[in-house]
Design a protein around this motif. Structure first.
Motif, PDB file in Angstrom:
ATOM      1  N   LEU A  49      43.612 -50.800  12.031  1.00  0.00           N
ATOM      2  CA  LEU A  49      43.054 -49.465  12.269  1.00  0.00           C
ATOM      3  C   LEU A  49      43.981 -48.634  13.150  1.00  0.00           C
ATOM      4  CD1 LEU A  49      40.642 -47.634  11.733  1.00  0.00           C
ATOM      5  CD2 LEU A  49      39.567 -48.559  13.806  1.00  0.00           C
ATOM      6  N   VAL A  50      44.601 -49.263  14.142  1.00  0.00           N
ATOM      7  CA  VAL A  50      45.569 -48.543  14.987  1.00  0.00           C
ATOM      8  C   VAL A  50      46.741 -48.046  14.148  1.00  0.00           C
ATOM      9  CG1 VAL A  50      47.204 -48.826  16.892  1.00  0.00           C
ATOM     10  CG2 VAL A  50      44.911 -49.767  17.084  1.00  0.00           C
ATOM     11  N   ILE A  51      47.256 -48.903  13.281  1.00  0.00           N
ATOM     12  CA  ILE A  51      48.368 -48.503  12.416  1.00  0.00           C
ATOM     13  C   ILE A  51      47.936 -47.376  11.476  1.00  0.00           C
ATOM     14  CG2 ILE A  51      49.983 -49.311  10.657  1.00  0.00           C
ATOM     15  CD1 ILE A  51      49.842 -52.063  11.935  1.00  0.00           C
ATOM     16  N   ALA A  52      46.716 -47.470  10.947  1.00  0.00           N
ATOM     17  CA  ALA A  52      46.219 -46.430  10.043  1.00  0.00           C
ATOM     18  C   ALA A  52      46.135 -45.082  10.751  1.00  0.00           C
ATOM     19  CB  ALA A  52      44.850 -46.836   9.499  1.00  0.00           C
ATOM     20  N   VAL A  53      45.628 -45.067  11.965  1.00  0.00           N
ATOM     21  CA  VAL A  53      45.519 -43.805  12.710  1.00  0.00           C
ATOM     22  C   VAL A  53      46.907 -43.213  12.961  1.00  0.00           C
ATOM     23  CG1 VAL A  53      44.830 -42.805  14.921  1.00  0.00           C
ATOM     24  CG2 VAL A  53      43.309 -44.409  13.759  1.00  0.00           C
ATOM     25  N   GLY A  82      55.685 -36.546  15.162  1.00  0.00           N
ATOM     26  CA  GLY A  82      55.238 -37.334  14.019  1.00  0.00           C
ATOM     27  C   GLY A  82      56.009 -38.626  13.868  1.00  0.00           C
ATOM     28  N   GLY A  83      57.326 -38.577  14.138  1.00  0.00           N
ATOM     29  CA  GLY A  83      58.121 -39.795  14.097  1.00  0.00           C
ATOM     30  C   GLY A  83      57.727 -40.790  15.167  1.00  0.00           C
ATOM     31  N   VAL A  84      57.319 -40.291  16.334  1.00  0.00           N
ATOM     32  CA  VAL A  84      56.862 -41.180  17.402  1.00  0.00           C
ATOM     33  C   VAL A  84      55.595 -41.932  16.979  1.00  0.00           C
ATOM     34  CG1 VAL A  84      55.940 -41.244  19.756  1.00  0.00           C
ATOM     35  CG2 VAL A  84      57.926 -39.817  19.237  1.00  0.00           C
ATOM     36  N   PHE A  85      54.711 -41.261  16.263  1.00  0.00           N
ATOM     37  CA  PHE A  85      53.456 -41.897  15.853  1.00  0.00           C
ATOM     38  C   PHE A  85      53.679 -42.972  14.789  1.00  0.00           C
ATOM     39  CE2 PHE A  85      51.141 -38.171  17.641  1.00  0.00           C
ATOM     40  CZ  PHE A  85      50.231 -38.887  18.389  1.00  0.00           C
ATOM     41  N   MET A 100      56.326 -48.642  12.972  1.00  0.00           N
ATOM     42  CA  MET A 100      55.200 -49.495  12.600  1.00  0.00           C
ATOM     43  C   MET A 100      55.614 -50.816  11.971  1.00  0.00           C
ATOM     44  SD  MET A 100      52.399 -48.038  13.539  1.00  0.00           S
ATOM     45  CE  MET A 100      53.230 -47.358  14.967  1.00  0.00           C
ATOM     46  N   ALA A 101      56.926 -51.052  11.793  1.00  0.00           N
ATOM     47  CA  ALA A 101      57.355 -52.296  11.142  1.00  0.00           C
ATOM     48  C   ALA A 101      56.897 -53.522  11.917  1.00  0.00           C
ATOM     49  CB  ALA A 101      58.875 -52.299  10.992  1.00  0.00           C
ATOM     50  N   ALA A 102      56.856 -53.435  13.247  1.00  0.00           N
ATOM     51  CA  ALA A 102      56.377 -54.566  14.039  1.00  0.00           C
ATOM     52  C   ALA A 102      54.910 -54.856  13.751  1.00  0.00           C
ATOM     53  CB  ALA A 102      56.585 -54.285  15.525  1.00  0.00           C
ATOM     54  N   GLY A 103      54.131 -53.809  13.507  1.00  0.00           N
ATOM     55  CA  GLY A 103      52.730 -54.021  13.153  1.00  0.00           C
ATOM     56  C   GLY A 103      52.561 -54.724  11.825  1.00  0.00           C
ATOM     57  N   PHE A 104      53.440 -54.394  10.852  1.00  0.00           N
ATOM     58  CA  PHE A 104      53.367 -55.083   9.553  1.00  0.00           C
ATOM     59  C   PHE A 104      53.567 -56.576   9.722  1.00  0.00           C
ATOM     60  CE2 PHE A 104      55.593 -50.992   7.913  1.00  0.00           C
ATOM     61  CZ  PHE A 104      54.437 -50.270   8.156  1.00  0.00           C
ATOM     62  N   LEU A 158      45.731 -44.792   4.528  1.00  0.00           N
ATOM     63  CA  LEU A 158      44.553 -45.214   3.762  1.00  0.00           C
ATOM     64  C   LEU A 158      44.630 -46.691   3.390  1.00  0.00           C
ATOM     65  CD1 LEU A 158      44.062 -42.135   1.403  1.00  0.00           C
ATOM     66  CD2 LEU A 158      42.839 -42.682   3.516  1.00  0.00           C
ATOM     67  N   ALA A 159      45.835 -47.180   3.086  1.00  0.00           N
ATOM     68  CA  ALA A 159      45.994 -48.598   2.765  1.00  0.00           C
ATOM     69  C   ALA A 159      45.603 -49.475   3.951  1.00  0.00           C
ATOM     70  CB  ALA A 159      47.432 -48.881   2.337  1.00  0.00           C
ATOM     71  N   PHE A 160      45.942 -49.054   5.157  1.00  0.00           N
ATOM     72  CA  PHE A 160      45.598 -49.860   6.330  1.00  0.00           C
ATOM     73  C   PHE A 160      44.138 -49.682   6.733  1.00  0.00           C
ATOM     74  CE2 PHE A 160      50.186 -50.178   6.759  1.00  0.00           C
ATOM     75  CZ  PHE A 160      50.320 -51.490   7.177  1.00  0.00           C
ATOM     76  N   VAL A 161      43.511 -48.589   6.329  1.00  0.00           N
ATOM     77  CA  VAL A 161      42.062 -48.486   6.510  1.00  0.00           C
ATOM     78  C   VAL A 161      41.360 -49.561   5.682  1.00  0.00           C
ATOM     79  CG1 VAL A 161      40.049 -47.043   6.069  1.00  0.00           C
ATOM     80  CG2 VAL A 161      42.076 -46.047   7.133  1.00  0.00           C
ATOM     81  N   VAL A 162      41.815 -49.746   4.447  1.00  0.00           N
ATOM     82  CA  VAL A 162      41.259 -50.815   3.607  1.00  0.00           C
ATOM     83  C   VAL A 162      41.538 -52.180   4.242  1.00  0.00           C
ATOM     84  CG1 VAL A 162      41.324 -51.888   1.327  1.00  0.00           C
ATOM     85  CG2 VAL A 162      41.498 -49.398   1.546  1.00  0.00           C
ATOM     86  N   CYS A 163      42.737 -52.351   4.785  1.00  0.00           N
ATOM     87  CA  CYS A 163      43.093 -53.616   5.451  1.00  0.00           C
ATOM     88  C   CYS A 163      42.181 -53.900   6.632  1.00  0.00           C
ATOM     89  CB  CYS A 163      44.559 -53.562   5.894  1.00  0.00           C
ATOM     90  SG  CYS A 163      45.156 -55.058   6.689  1.00  0.00           S
ATOM     91  N   PHE A 164      41.733 -52.864   7.311  1.00  0.00           N
ATOM     92  CA  PHE A 164      40.819 -53.041   8.439  1.00  0.00           C
ATOM     93  C   PHE A 164      39.526 -53.714   8.013  1.00  0.00           C
ATOM     94  CE2 PHE A 164      37.162 -51.123  10.705  1.00  0.00           C
ATOM     95  CZ  PHE A 164      37.348 -51.705  11.949  1.00  0.00           C
ATOM     96  N   PHE A 165      39.035 -53.394   6.829  1.00  0.00           N
ATOM     97  CA  PHE A 165      37.770 -53.950   6.359  1.00  0.00           C
ATOM     98  C   PHE A 165      37.940 -55.347   5.754  1.00  0.00           C
ATOM     99  CE2 PHE A 165      36.928 -49.359   6.296  1.00  0.00           C
ATOM    100  CZ  PHE A 165      35.742 -49.320   7.018  1.00  0.00           C
ATOM    101  N   THR A 166      39.125 -55.725   5.353  1.00  0.00           N
ATOM    102  CA  THR A 166      39.347 -57.046   4.761  1.00  0.00           C
ATOM    103  C   THR A 166      40.006 -58.031   5.721  1.00  0.00           C
ATOM    104  OG1 THR A 166      41.505 -56.351   3.871  1.00  0.00           O
ATOM    105  CG2 THR A 166      39.563 -56.020   2.472  1.00  0.00           C
ATOM    106  N   TYR A 167      40.400 -57.561   6.899  1.00  0.00           N
ATOM    107  CA  TYR A 167      41.214 -58.383   7.814  1.00  0.00           C
ATOM    108  C   TYR A 167      40.455 -59.621   8.282  1.00  0.00           C
ATOM    109  CZ  TYR A 167      44.060 -59.589  11.907  1.00  0.00           C
ATOM    110  OH  TYR A 167      44.827 -60.248  12.822  1.00  0.00           O
TER     111      TYR A 167
END
Length: 527
Positions: free
Chosen positions: A396-400, A430-433, A437-441, A502-511
């Motif tokens: 969810l953090v990555i999605a936001v 925007g680049g800072v946000f 994110m590769a570390a999160g993946f 949106l892909a990581f929002v779905v990941c939040f529900f299946t994690y």
């Protein structure tokens, strides 16, 4: 209170094996403190003491001083005093106890040494890959090459990585991580040094193929090893540091290559950046690695046999049927599609739409890249802090972050003047946000995958990133620019991070459902 009997043993008493006495636990009694409701102490609080005394090898419980006892009627204090056996962590479904998340598997110093070597190798990984970009004008003048031939010198590395990353992961998971890191580093360093002695374009192109072959297995092996050496509460920061090394290597390679080529020629630039990689590859052999583990669930006779290629193919099928991993692969690919296109087209956009000179456009593009580096520094501690309170909140953090990045970039390209400082500032934020994110993946993949398949799972992500991300992104923007305008193409490119979010929002529900399927494994490290 306790009573002692030598003749009659009630049903709720436990015989002591060291004496002829019988220790009888009293009935659960009801206590009441002023102003509180009645509550009943469970009988299990007393049965633990009776069971402990029944074992002659167990020392008697320590007496709690009167000054340290809680108030009469304090339920938690009485429970703590009466229970003398510490809680035992229950084993998981596979029968293996989960290691503590607070421990350092190999010690703090050894883990930091490993992270330092991996970080520096990551720096020279991208230096050796990107140094050719600053040498293209010199190579073009010497051999009279076309732009297509020059572009092939860059693309052949990604093609080689895409072809060899999954086969390399097989040896990483089944053989050794540190040996593969050392081997991969030596291959790409020797290949970079061979570029300095290339006598023709074909020789240089062939050497660049081996640079990609060496880099194919480095990232999966490094991520799998670092994730195992650090405690889970520090895993996000450790992985982010390794990704930061790769992020720093790209601009260093461009600057160092241009400076060396302007003073001593382009061949010396290849030779100079190849030497540190060889030294670091030798030091990688001193990293402590864990023994390879089998992913198969059954621990019977079949687990004693060596895993075959069919087992590895079956493991790939399991990974590709995990919904959370598919969401990570999709989000990572969309992120790299945007990054690859922006790195190649942002200078042209600033020159065409913003009216900047080539020097100004290059400087601004480099400044925007610094926002991604800042994101790499921050994302690791943020992931670890999120894990402390709610582990499944990491997607969810990555999605936001991706949704904010996409929204800001869409605003910058559609509503703000091209090349203005307001647009540049919004693009930087925007680049800072979303830039790091590769570390999160990698953190999500490591959490959801058995240790015996982590390198393979990361290699699948790298495969998608190189084929559908880095390779496809510049082509898509070029196609849109030919049919519309470059400004319109960059605006449409802003939807890539929105879709990744949106892909990581779905990941939040299946994690949580996918994480519950992972067996906990005690890894055994080399001495």
């Amino acid at each position: 209170m306790w009573r002692i009997s030598t003749r009659i043993r009630p049903a709720n008493c436990t015989p002591c094996s060291t004496t002829i006495l019988t220790i009888c636990a009293p009935r659960p009694r009801t206590l009441k403190r002023p102003g509180a409701k009645r509550f009943r102490l469970p009988h299990t609080a007393f049965s633990a003491r009776a069971e402990t005394l029944a074992d002659p090898t167990t020392p008697p419980p320590a007496r709690v001083p009167f000054s340290e006892r809680g108030r009469r009627g304090d339920k938690d204090t009485i429970m703590a005093q009466e229970s003398v056996t510490p809680p035992v962590e229950a084993p998981d479904a596979s029968g293996v106890e989960c290691p503590s998340e607070e421990e350092w598997p190999i010690g703090r110093k050894a883990a930091i040494f490993s992270c330092s070597i991996v970080f520096l190798l990551g720096v020279f990984d991208f230096i050796d890959r990107q140094v050719v970009a600053s040498l293209l004008p010199y190579i073009k003048d010497e051999w009279s090459l076309s732009d297509t031939q020059l572009g092939m010198l860059v693309s052949v590395v990604n093609i080689s990585i895409s072809v060899l990353v999954v086969p390399s992961a097989y040896f990483i998971d089944k053989w050794s991580r540190k040996k593969m890191i050392a081997l991969m580093g030596a291959i790409w360093s020797l290949a970079t040094g061979a570029c300095a002695f290339a006598g023709s374009y074909a020789h240089l192109l062939f050497a660049r193929v081996f640079i990609g072959a060496g880099e194919a297995g480095y990232n999966p092996a490094a991520q799998a090893l670092i994730a195992a050496q650090f405690p889970k509460r520090r895993r996000g920061t450790a992985i982010a540091l390794t990704q930061l090394g790769m992020g720093l290597g790209a601009p260093i390679g461009l600057i160092a290559g241009a400076w060396v080529a302007s003073h001593w020629g382009w061949r010396h630039a290849f030779g100079l950046v190849a030497v540190p990689g060889l030294v670091l590859s030798c030091l990688a052999l001193f990293i402590r690695d864990y023994k390879s583990v089998d992913m198969r669930a059954d621990k019977g006779e079949s687990a004693k046999k060596k895993s075959s290629l069919a087992d590895y193919v079956a493991m790939l099928g399991v990974l590709l049927r995990t919904p959370s991993l598919l969401c990570v692969f999709a989000g990572a690919t969309l992120k790299l599609l945007r990054t690859g296109a922006a790195m190649n087209w942002m200078p042209s956009y600033l020159m065409r739409e913003g009216g900047m000179s080539p020097v100004q456009a290059g400087s601004v593009s480099s400044a925007l890249f610094l926002g991604s580096i800042l994101s790499m520094v921050c994302i690791g501690p943020i992931i670890d802090l999120t894990r402390k309170y709610r582990a499944h909140g990491i997607p969810l953090v990555i999605a936001v972050c991706f949704l904010l990045q996409g929204g800001l970039q869409l605003l910058a390209f559609t509503a703000l003047p091209a090349g203005g400082w307001t647009q540049i500032a919004v693009l930087f934020v925007g680049g800072v946000f979303g830039g790091g994110m590769a570390a999160g993946f990698s953190t999500i993949i490591v959490d959801l995958v058995h240790p015996g398949a982590r390198a393979t799972a990361i290699s699948l992500m790298v495969l998608c990133q190189n084929i559908l991300g880095f390779a496809l992104g510049p082509v898509v923007v070029g196609f849109l620019s030919d049919n519309f305008t470059l400004g319109t193409a960059m605006s449409l490119l802003s939807f890539a991070p929105l879709l990744a979010g949106l892909a990581f929002v779905v990941c939040f529900f299946t994690y949580r459902r996918d994480a519950a399927k992972v067996d906990c494994v005690n890894l055994s490290f080399e001495g």
